[in-house]
Design an enzyme around this catalytic site. Structure first.
Site, PDB file in Angstrom:
ATOM      1  N   CYS A  21       0.695  -1.315  -0.018  1.00 30.91           N
ATOM      2  CA  CYS A  21      -0.020  -0.160   0.034  1.00 30.91           C
ATOM      3  C   CYS A  21       0.968   1.089   0.028  1.00 30.91           C
ATOM      4  O   CYS A  21       2.022   1.198   0.524  1.00 30.91           O
ATOM      5  CB  CYS A  21      -0.941  -0.034   1.203  1.00 30.91           C
ATOM      6  N   CYS A  24       2.370   2.319   3.351  1.00 27.14           N
ATOM      7  CA  CYS A  24       3.763   1.338   3.679  1.00 27.14           C
ATOM      8  C   CYS A  24       4.892   1.743   2.842  1.00 27.14           C
ATOM      9  O   CYS A  24       6.231   1.884   3.251  1.00 27.14           O
ATOM     10  CB  CYS A  24       3.353  -0.003   3.436  1.00 27.14           C
ATOM     11  N   CYS A  96      -2.584  -4.969   1.594  1.00 30.61           N
ATOM     12  CA  CYS A  96      -1.307  -4.739   1.721  1.00 30.61           C
ATOM     13  C   CYS A  96      -0.695  -5.927   2.470  1.00 30.61           C
ATOM     14  O   CYS A  96      -1.019  -6.416   3.623  1.00 30.61           O
ATOM     15  CB  CYS A  96      -0.974  -3.529   2.243  1.00 30.61           C
ATOM     16  N   CYS A  99       1.423  -4.393   6.066  1.00 31.54           N
ATOM     17  CA  CYS A  99       0.732  -3.726   7.064  1.00 31.54           C
ATOM     18  C   CYS A  99      -0.641  -4.909   7.178  1.00 31.54           C
ATOM     19  O   CYS A  99      -1.347  -4.628   8.252  1.00 31.54           O
ATOM     20  CB  CYS A  99       0.277  -2.575   7.270  1.00 31.54           C
ATOM     21  N   ASP A 331      -3.548  -8.852  64.580  1.00 32.94           N
ATOM     22  CA  ASP A 331      -4.443  -9.894  64.529  1.00 32.94           C
ATOM     23  C   ASP A 331      -5.950  -9.398  64.659  1.00 32.94           C
ATOM     24  O   ASP A 331      -6.110  -8.241  65.187  1.00 32.94           O
ATOM     25  CB  ASP A 331      -4.044 -10.850  65.792  1.00 32.94           C
TER      26      ASP A 331
END
Length: 515
Positions: A21, A24, A96, A99, A331
Site C-alpha cells: 500500500c 507502507c 497490503c 501492514c 491480629d
C-alpha cells in the site's frame, strides 16, 4: 506533495509492484513527515504515481489534481497503486502484504467511530489519552523481508538502509489516528497520558509465517505457562536478529504472500493508570480482621478493615479493583490506637480521578461513620511515595500495650526486673499459629524498652517498644519454647496475654494533614 528522496525511487517501484500500500511505501522510503501519512490514500497513491512517472514531486509545481484527473490516470498503474482505492466502490482493494490492511481499513472514519463509542461508553473522566497498538508477530517477519529487499535495492545504487531508518508501522498508524481520535474525543493525545486506549490486532490467516523461525532459532521460542503461543513479538524479533540474511531469504522469499483478509481487531481496551490513596487507620474492634477472613469459600467474620475503607474509595473512584497494603498488620483481636497504622490502596483502572481536598475529606468522613475503625490523613499520593511505607521494614519500631496474666502472684521485684531490661534480643521461630501460611524460620528481634503497670495480684500491663516484626503474643507466653527468652521464662512462671493494643507504628508517612 510527498517529499521522497530520489534515492528511494527503486525501492518504491519494487514495493508497489509487490502490492504494497502507498502508506507502507512511504514508511520504507523513510518519509518522516506525519502530514504525508494523513493525506487520503487516493492522494498518496496519486503523488507516488506522479513521483515514479515524472520525477521527484518536490520539484513539481502542479496544483493538486482534480477528481476527474485522478479517475483518468493510467489503469495499468492503478493495478499496483490502487490498494487503498475506493473501498466502497466496485474495484477490489488489494490488501497490503506488509501492514495486512492496518494502514488501509483501520484509518477510516468508521473505525475511529468504533473506538470513540468504546471509550465514550466506558464513561471515564479524561483530560488526554495515549494510544497503544498490539500487532501480530508475523508483521515483523513480513517487514524484515521487505527491509532486506529494500536494502538490496539501495545497495545497487551505492546507498545503505538501516532497519531503524524505516518508519515503524505503529508510529505511522498513530500519526494518522491521533488527530482523528482527538477531534472525536475533544482531548489531545499525549504519550505521557495516564489513560490508555489499546487496540489489539490479529491475523489468523498468516499466523504460520513465523513457524520456520522455530527450527532456525529454537532457543528463542521456549514455552511458558502463561503464554498461549511461543511466537510472541519479542521472541520473533530476537530470532530475526539472529538469523542470517541468506537463510531468511530461502525460508521467506520476497514478496510475502498477498493476504485474502485484513487484520482483525479482537479487542479495544480502555484502561486508566492506578491512583494511590494513603492514610492511617485506627481499629477499635477486637473482632475485626485486617483483610477479609474467608476459609474454603466461607466468610468467618462479617467485615474487615480493608472492606470498611475500600468500599467507599472504590465507589468514589469507580475503580475496577484494588490492592490494599499496610505497614504491618494486627491480629483480629488486636486494636490499633494512637495515630493509627499507615496504609495505601492502589485503585486499579479508576474512571474518576479528579478530586479536591474537600472531596477527599468528605470521603474520609464517610468512612469514619463506622464505629469499628477510623481513618485520618487520607490523601492521594504517587506510586513512588507508597514505597516509603515499606522502606526500612526491619528497622522500624512499634509500641504495644499488653494485659498479661501470670500464674504466680505479681511481685514488685518481678515488675522491676522487666522495667530494667533494655535492648533485649530474643530468638523467635515462626509461631505455630501462622505456620500453616508462613515458612518455618528463626529470626532475631529486639525489645528496645519495657514498662510495667500493676493491675492486681495476677495481672499487669506491659508497655513495649519493639523492632517491627516481633511476635508480641509469643514473647509473652513463649509459644512452647519457640520464643526465647520470653516474659514467662524471665519471671519464672507461666504467662499468657489477654489483650493487646498497638499504640504506635513509628513510620513518618503519609504526611499529617490538618483535619
Amino acid at each position: 506533495m510527498l517529499l521522497i528522496e530520489e534515492k528511494y525511487r527503486s525501492v518504491a517501484q519494487v514495493l508497489l509492484s509487490s502490492g504494497t500500500c502507498s502508506r507502507c511505501v512511504l514508511r520504507f522510503c523513510c518519509v518522516g513527515s506525519p502530514a504525508n501519512y494523513r493525506l487520503p490514500c487516493k492522494e498518496v497513491t496519486y503523488e507516488l504515481q506522479k513521483y515514479l512517472s515524472h520525477g521527484d514531486p518536490a520539484e513539481e509545481n502542479d496544483t493538486p489534481p482534480s477528481k476527474k484527473a485522478k479517475i483518468e490516470e493510467d489503469t495499468s498503474s492503478n493495478e499496483h497503486l490502487g490498494n487503498c482505492e475506493d473501498v466502497n466502490g466496485s474495484q477490489v482493494v488489494r490488501i497490503c502484504p506488509l501492514c495486512l490492511g492496518i494502514l488501509q481499513q483501520f484509518c477510516e472514519p468508521e473505525f475511529i467511530e468504533k473506538v470513540f463509542v468504546k471509550i465514550n461508553s466506558a464513561v471515564y473522566e479524561l483530560k488526554d489519552f495515549v494510544l497503544s497498538i498490539s500487532l501480530p508477530a508475523q508483521l515483523s517477519v513480513r517487514e524484515h523481508s521487505a527491509w532486506l529487499q529494500a536494502k538490496q535495492e539501495m545497495g545497487k545504487h551505492g546507498h545503505s538502509l538501516d532497519k531503524t531508518d524505516i518508519v515503524q508501522l505503529k508510529e505511522a498508524y498513530k500519526w494518522i489516528i491521533h488527530p482523528l481520535l482527538s477531534d472525536q474525543l475533544g482531548i489531545q493525545a499525549d504519550s505521557k497520558s495516564l489513560f490508555e486506549v489499546a487496540v489489539v490486532f490479529t491475523h489468523p490467516e498468516t499466523d504460520g509465517d513465523c513457524h520456520f523461525l522455530a527450527t532456525v532459532c529454537r532457543d528463542c521460542f521456549k514455552p511458558t505457562k502463561n503464554k498461549q503461543s511461543v511466537f510472541t513479538r519479542m521472541a520473533v524479533v530476537k530470532a530475526l536478529e539472529k538469523i542470517k540474511e541468506e537463510d531468511f531469504r530461502v525460508q521467506f522469499p520476497f514478496p510475502p504472500s498477498s493476504p485474502e483478509t485484513t487484520c482483525e481487531v479482537v479487542d479495544i481496551q480502555c484502561n486508566h493508570s492506578p491512583v494511590f490513596v494513603a492514610g492511617r487507620y485506627n481499629k477499635y474492634s477486637r473482632n475485626l480482621p485486617q483483610t477479609p477472613w474467608i476459609i474454603d469459600g466461607e466468610r468467618k467474620i462479617e467485615s474487615s478493615v480493608e472492606e470498611l475503607i475500600t468500599d467507599h474509595l472504590v465507589a468514589a473512584f469507580r475503580s475496577s479493583s484494588f490492592n490494599f497494603s499496610s505497614s504491618g498488620r494486627e491480629d483480629v483481636d488486636v486494636r490499633t490506637l494512637g495515630k493509627g497504622r499507615p496504609f495505601a490502596i492502589e485503585l486499579l483502572n479508576p474512571h474518576k480521578v479528579q478530586f479536591t481536598g474537600q472531596e477527599i475529606k468528605a470521603l474520609q468522613q464517610k468512612i469514619n461513620t463506622s464505629d469499628k475503625i477510623k481513618v485520618r490523613d487520607l490523601q492521594i499520593v504517587s506510586r513512588e511515595a507508597v514505597a516509603h511505607m515499606k522502606e526500612g521494614e526491619e528497622e522500624k519500631t512499634k509500641c504495644y500495650c499488653a494485659l498479661i496474666w501470670i500464674e504466680k502472684m505479681v511481685r514488685n521485684e518481678d515488675l522491676q526486673l522487666l522495667d530494667g531490661l533494655e535492648e533485649l534480643t530474643i530468638a523467635q521461630k515462626t509461631p505455630l499459629r501462622v505456620l500453616h501460611r508462613r515458612p518455618l524460620a528463626s529470626r532475631s528481634r529486639t525489645i528496645h524498652t519495657m514498662r510495667t503497670e500493676y493491675v492486681d495480684e495476677h495481672h499487669f500491663r506491659l508497655y513495649l517498644k519493639t523492632q517491627a516484626g516481633t511476635y508480641i503474643k509469643e514473647f509473652v507466653h513463649g509459644d512452647f519454647g519457640r520464643t526465647k527468652p520470653n516474659v514467662g521464662s524471665i519471671m519464672e512462671t507461666n504467662a499468657d496475654i489477654l489483650e493487646l493494643d498497638v499504640e504506635s507504628v513509628d513510620v513518618d508517612w503519609p504526611p499529617s494533614l490538618d483535619d
